[in-house]
Design a protein around this motif. Structure first.
Motif, PDB file in Angstrom:
ATOM      1  N   GLY A   1       8.794   5.128   8.986  1.00 38.87           N
ATOM      2  CA  GLY A   1       6.787   5.767   8.745  1.00 38.87           C
ATOM      3  C   GLY A   1       5.704   3.936   8.410  1.00 38.87           C
ATOM      4  N   VAL A   2       4.801   4.411   9.691  1.00 38.49           N
ATOM      5  CA  VAL A   2       3.826   3.162  10.071  1.00 38.49           C
ATOM      6  C   VAL A   2       2.072   4.389   9.746  1.00 38.49           C
ATOM      7  CG1 VAL A   2       2.904   2.129  12.282  1.00 38.49           C
ATOM      8  CG2 VAL A   2       4.933   2.856  12.083  1.00 38.49           C
TER       9      VAL A   2
ATOM     10  N   ARG B   1      10.078   2.707  -1.253  1.00 42.60           N
ATOM     11  CA  ARG B   1      10.156   3.302  -0.567  1.00 42.60           C
ATOM     12  C   ARG B   1       8.830   2.544   0.696  1.00 42.60           C
ATOM     13  NH1 ARG B   1      11.854   7.646  -1.748  1.00 42.60           N
ATOM     14  NH2 ARG B   1      11.015   9.168   0.425  1.00 42.60           N
ATOM     15  N   THR B   2       7.963   2.159  -0.242  1.00 40.00           N
ATOM     16  CA  THR B   2       6.812   1.850   0.987  1.00 40.00           C
ATOM     17  C   THR B   2       6.944   0.127   0.434  1.00 40.00           C
ATOM     18  OG1 THR B   2       6.462   4.024   0.621  1.00 40.00           O
ATOM     19  CG2 THR B   2       4.077   2.514   0.549  1.00 40.00           C
ATOM     20  N   GLN B   3       5.985  -0.302   1.991  1.00 41.73           N
ATOM     21  CA  GLN B   3       5.877  -1.760   1.627  1.00 41.73           C
ATOM     22  C   GLN B   3       4.345  -2.218   2.698  1.00 41.73           C
ATOM     23  OE1 GLN B   3       9.051  -4.186   3.194  1.00 41.73           O
ATOM     24  NE2 GLN B   3       7.293  -5.753   4.262  1.00 41.73           N
ATOM     25  N   VAL B   4       3.416  -2.966   1.734  1.00 42.18           N
ATOM     26  CA  VAL B   4       2.257  -3.116   2.155  1.00 42.18           C
ATOM     27  C   VAL B   4       2.567  -4.425   3.040  1.00 42.18           C
ATOM     28  CG1 VAL B   4      -0.635  -3.572   2.162  1.00 42.18           C
ATOM     29  CG2 VAL B   4       0.647  -2.010  -0.110  1.00 42.18           C
ATOM     30  N   ASP B   5       2.498  -4.537   4.223  1.00 43.01           N
ATOM     31  CA  ASP B   5       2.856  -5.091   5.429  1.00 43.01           C
ATOM     32  C   ASP B   5       1.528  -6.460   5.969  1.00 43.01           C
ATOM     33  OD1 ASP B   5       3.882  -6.539   8.040  1.00 43.01           O
ATOM     34  OD2 ASP B   5       5.758  -5.696   6.930  1.00 43.01           O
ATOM     35  N   ALA B   6       1.864  -7.768   5.822  1.00 38.84           N
ATOM     36  CA  ALA B   6       0.343  -8.102   6.415  1.00 38.84           C
ATOM     37  C   ALA B   6       0.611  -8.222   8.066  1.00 38.84           C
ATOM     38  CB  ALA B   6       0.709  -9.541   5.753  1.00 38.84           C
ATOM     39  N   GLU B   7       1.299  -8.207   8.413  1.00 37.94           N
ATOM     40  CA  GLU B   7       1.834  -8.157  10.018  1.00 37.94           C
ATOM     41  C   GLU B   7       0.060  -8.494  10.863  1.00 37.94           C
ATOM     42  OE1 GLU B   7       3.700  -8.580  13.783  1.00 37.94           O
ATOM     43  OE2 GLU B   7       4.709  -8.244  12.061  1.00 37.94           O
ATOM     44  N   GLU B   8      -0.337  -7.111  10.600  1.00 36.59           N
ATOM     45  CA  GLU B   8      -1.834  -7.180  11.032  1.00 36.59           C
ATOM     46  C   GLU B   8      -3.092  -8.260  10.798  1.00 36.59           C
ATOM     47  OE1 GLU B   8      -3.408  -3.138  12.454  1.00 36.59           O
ATOM     48  OE2 GLU B   8      -1.081  -2.571  13.151  1.00 36.59           O
TER      49      GLU B   8
ATOM     50  N   LEU C   1       8.316   2.784   4.442  1.00 35.58           N
ATOM     51  CA  LEU C   1       6.864   3.465   4.669  1.00 35.58           C
ATOM     52  C   LEU C   1       7.066   2.233   4.897  1.00 35.58           C
ATOM     53  CD1 LEU C   1       4.623   5.040   5.772  1.00 35.58           C
ATOM     54  CD2 LEU C   1       4.455   5.297   3.227  1.00 35.58           C
ATOM     55  N   TYR C   2       5.774   1.355   5.861  1.00 30.94           N
ATOM     56  CA  TYR C   2       4.805   0.461   6.183  1.00 30.94           C
ATOM     57  C   TYR C   2       3.359   0.794   6.245  1.00 30.94           C
ATOM     58  CZ  TYR C   2       9.180  -2.298   7.395  1.00 30.94           C
ATOM     59  OH  TYR C   2      10.786  -2.702   7.322  1.00 30.94           O
ATOM     60  N   VAL C   3       3.274   0.238   5.089  1.00 30.02           N
ATOM     61  CA  VAL C   3       1.260   0.988   5.159  1.00 30.02           C
ATOM     62  C   VAL C   3       0.761  -1.251   5.961  1.00 30.02           C
ATOM     63  CG1 VAL C   3      -0.449   0.750   3.473  1.00 30.02           C
ATOM     64  CG2 VAL C   3       1.167   2.133   3.703  1.00 30.02           C
ATOM     65  N   PHE C   4      -0.007  -0.739   6.888  1.00 35.14           N
ATOM     66  CA  PHE C   4      -0.822  -1.704   7.810  1.00 35.14           C
ATOM     67  C   PHE C   4      -1.853  -1.952   7.716  1.00 35.14           C
ATOM     68  CE2 PHE C   4       3.276  -1.118  10.521  1.00 35.14           C
ATOM     69  CZ  PHE C   4       4.312  -2.534   9.774  1.00 35.14           C
ATOM     70  N   PRO C   5      -2.595  -3.000   6.673  1.00 34.00           N
ATOM     71  CA  PRO C   5      -4.409  -3.181   6.556  1.00 34.00           C
ATOM     72  C   PRO C   5      -4.579  -3.203   7.685  1.00 34.00           C
ATOM     73  CG  PRO C   5      -3.596  -3.237   4.029  1.00 34.00           C
ATOM     74  CD  PRO C   5      -2.369  -3.609   5.473  1.00 34.00           C
ATOM     75  N   THR C   6      -5.773  -3.349   8.481  1.00 33.52           N
ATOM     76  CA  THR C   6      -6.020  -3.821   9.934  1.00 33.52           C
ATOM     77  C   THR C   6      -6.158  -5.502   9.750  1.00 33.52           C
ATOM     78  OG1 THR C   6      -6.435  -1.299  10.324  1.00 33.52           O
ATOM     79  CG2 THR C   6      -7.793  -3.158  11.783  1.00 33.52           C
ATOM     80  N   GLY C   7      -5.675  -5.877  11.009  1.00 29.07           N
ATOM     81  CA  GLY C   7      -6.663  -7.176  10.876  1.00 29.07           C
ATOM     82  C   GLY C   7      -8.414  -7.537  11.426  1.00 29.07           C
ATOM     83  N   HIS C   8      -8.519  -7.483  12.765  1.00 33.20           N
ATOM     84  CA  HIS C   8      -9.362  -7.576  13.587  1.00 33.20           C
ATOM     85  C   HIS C   8     -10.343  -6.128  14.082  1.00 33.20           C
ATOM     86  CE1 HIS C   8     -12.583  -8.002  16.554  1.00 33.20           C
ATOM     87  NE2 HIS C   8     -12.107  -7.571  16.857  1.00 33.20           N
ATOM     88  N   ALA C   9     -10.902  -5.050  13.491  1.00 33.88           N
ATOM     89  CA  ALA C   9     -10.845  -3.798  13.937  1.00 33.88           C
ATOM     90  C   ALA C   9     -11.265  -3.526  15.008  1.00 33.88           C
ATOM     91  CB  ALA C   9     -11.436  -2.511  12.838  1.00 33.88           C
ATOM     92  N   TRP C  10     -11.069  -3.854  16.465  1.00 26.82           N
ATOM     93  CA  TRP C  10     -12.058  -3.170  17.647  1.00 26.82           C
ATOM     94  C   TRP C  10     -12.704  -2.199  18.087  1.00 26.82           C
ATOM     95  CZ3 TRP C  10     -10.597   0.119  21.323  1.00 26.82           C
ATOM     96  CH2 TRP C  10      -9.410   1.425  20.689  1.00 26.82           C
ATOM     97  N   HIS C  11     -12.167  -2.077  17.072  1.00 19.42           N
ATOM     98  CA  HIS C  11     -12.977   0.231  17.506  1.00 19.42           C
ATOM     99  C   HIS C  11     -13.533   0.332  16.179  1.00 19.42           C
ATOM    100  CE1 HIS C  11      -9.487   1.252  14.668  1.00 19.42           C
ATOM    101  NE2 HIS C  11     -10.084   1.628  13.732  1.00 19.42           N
ATOM    102  N   LYS C  12     -14.373  -0.589  15.173  1.00 17.42           N
ATOM    103  CA  LYS C  12     -15.537  -0.775  14.636  1.00 17.42           C
ATOM    104  C   LYS C  12     -16.371  -1.211  14.703  1.00 17.42           C
ATOM    105  CE  LYS C  12     -12.240   1.129  10.358  1.00 17.42           C
ATOM    106  NZ  LYS C  12     -12.980   2.596  10.663  1.00 17.42           N
TER     107      LYS C  12
ATOM    108  N   MET D   1      -6.675  -4.512  -2.169  1.00 19.25           N
ATOM    109  CA  MET D   1      -7.192  -3.171  -2.958  1.00 19.25           C
ATOM    110  C   MET D   1      -5.360  -2.426  -2.599  1.00 19.25           C
ATOM    111  SD  MET D   1     -10.189  -2.884  -2.342  1.00 19.25           S
ATOM    112  CE  MET D   1     -10.909  -3.594  -0.752  1.00 19.25           C
ATOM    113  N   ALA D   2      -4.533  -2.393  -0.140  1.00 12.83           N
ATOM    114  CA  ALA D   2      -3.725  -1.626  -0.440  1.00 12.83           C
ATOM    115  C   ALA D   2      -3.066  -1.245  -1.497  1.00 12.83           C
ATOM    116  CB  ALA D   2      -3.281  -2.522   0.723  1.00 12.83           C
ATOM    117  N   GLU D   3      -2.112  -3.532  -2.183  1.00 10.64           N
ATOM    118  CA  GLU D   3      -1.275  -2.977  -3.124  1.00 10.64           C
ATOM    119  C   GLU D   3      -1.651  -2.482  -3.935  1.00 10.64           C
ATOM    120  OE1 GLU D   3       1.251  -6.929  -3.200  1.00 10.64           O
ATOM    121  OE2 GLU D   3       1.985  -5.025  -1.798  1.00 10.64           O
ATOM    122  N   ALA D   4      -2.750  -2.475  -4.442  1.00 14.80           N
ATOM    123  CA  ALA D   4      -3.052  -1.130  -5.902  1.00 14.80           C
ATOM    124  C   ALA D   4      -2.567  -0.275  -5.787  1.00 14.80           C
ATOM    125  CB  ALA D   4      -4.382  -1.978  -6.413  1.00 14.80           C
ATOM    126  N   ALA D   5      -3.568   0.315  -4.463  1.00 15.59           N
ATOM    127  CA  ALA D   5      -3.301   1.479  -4.429  1.00 15.59           C
ATOM    128  C   ALA D   5      -2.019   2.327  -4.343  1.00 15.59           C
ATOM    129  CB  ALA D   5      -4.205   2.290  -3.226  1.00 15.59           C
TER     130      ALA D   5
END
Length: 211
Positions: A11-12, A74-81, A40-51, A64-68
């Motif tokens: 999951g993404v 089976r869930t990992q907050v990922d810093a890729e973005e 399940l990978y949770v990806f906080p957005t880096g540079h949000a081009w659409h906002k 905050m994503a780590e805390a939530a």
């Protein structure tokens, strides 16, 4: 989880998470259970081009994503973005995950409002070829109905699109990050909207106008 020997089910779940709230957590839980995800990978957005607005600093949104989401199985907050230079494009994230999980089946978790915006996304047609859309839906809409909406928005024939859409059923949860930020600016309580650890982080770091 998936059957032994079957392709990994990945999951993404991406978003600004500015801040993450209980509806985000409920969607993550629904995805884990209803999609039978191996990870399940949770990806906080880096540079949000659409906002148009400026997001809170990446480090805060990551924490905050780590805390939530950190307590979910089976869930990992990922810093890729967050670590990627330039705009955050979902197609780049999917390509990176396919390199990590060759042969895996990827489910992109989005809201029904995002489904109709999909044709504005970078390389969105390639994105459809690389994943199954897992669409959060409240109410009785079918995969076929959602496929028809996407087809109309994209100018595509609806045939075949329904097989690329999986509905995630959710209760009515009218919470939003916008509402959380609004309450903070007004000095109103937010504990009913966000996990306690997120509320504590916002308080400690004086985010969103919190003094």
């Amino acid at each position: 989880m998936g059957e032994p020997g079957a392709a990994e089910r990945i999951g993404v779940f991406g978003g600004a998470f500015d801040p993450p709230h209980w509806a985000h957590v409920a969607l993550a839980r629904a995805a884990l259970e209803q999609l039978d995800l191996d990870r399940l990978y949770v990806f906080p957005t880096g540079h949000a081009w659409h906002k148009a607005r400026v997001l809170a600093p990446a480090e805060h949104r990551w924490r905050m994503a780590e805390a939530a989401f950190g307590g979910l199985p089976r869930t990992q907050v990922d810093a890729e973005e967050l670590q990627r230079s330039g705009p955050s494009y979902t197609i780049d994230t999917l390509e990176a995950l396919q390199r990590r999980h060759p042969g895996g089946r990827i489910f992109l978790i989005i809201g029904s409002d995002q489904l109709e915006q999909l044709p504005t996304w970078h390389r969105w047609r390639e994105l459809l070829d690389r994943c199954t859309l897992a669409v959060a839906q409240r109410g009785a809409s079918s995969s076929q109905a959602l496929a028809q909406r996407l087809a109309e928005a994209a100018g595509l024939p609806a045939e075949g699109l329904a097989q690329r859409i999986h509905i995630l059923r959710l209760p009515d949860m009218p919470w939003s990050s916008t509402e959380v930020r609004r309450r903070i600016r007004r000095g109103e309580p937010i504990l009913e909207l966000v996990p306690p650890a997120v509320a504590g982080y916002i308080e400690r770091h004086h985010l969103y106008g919190n003094s």
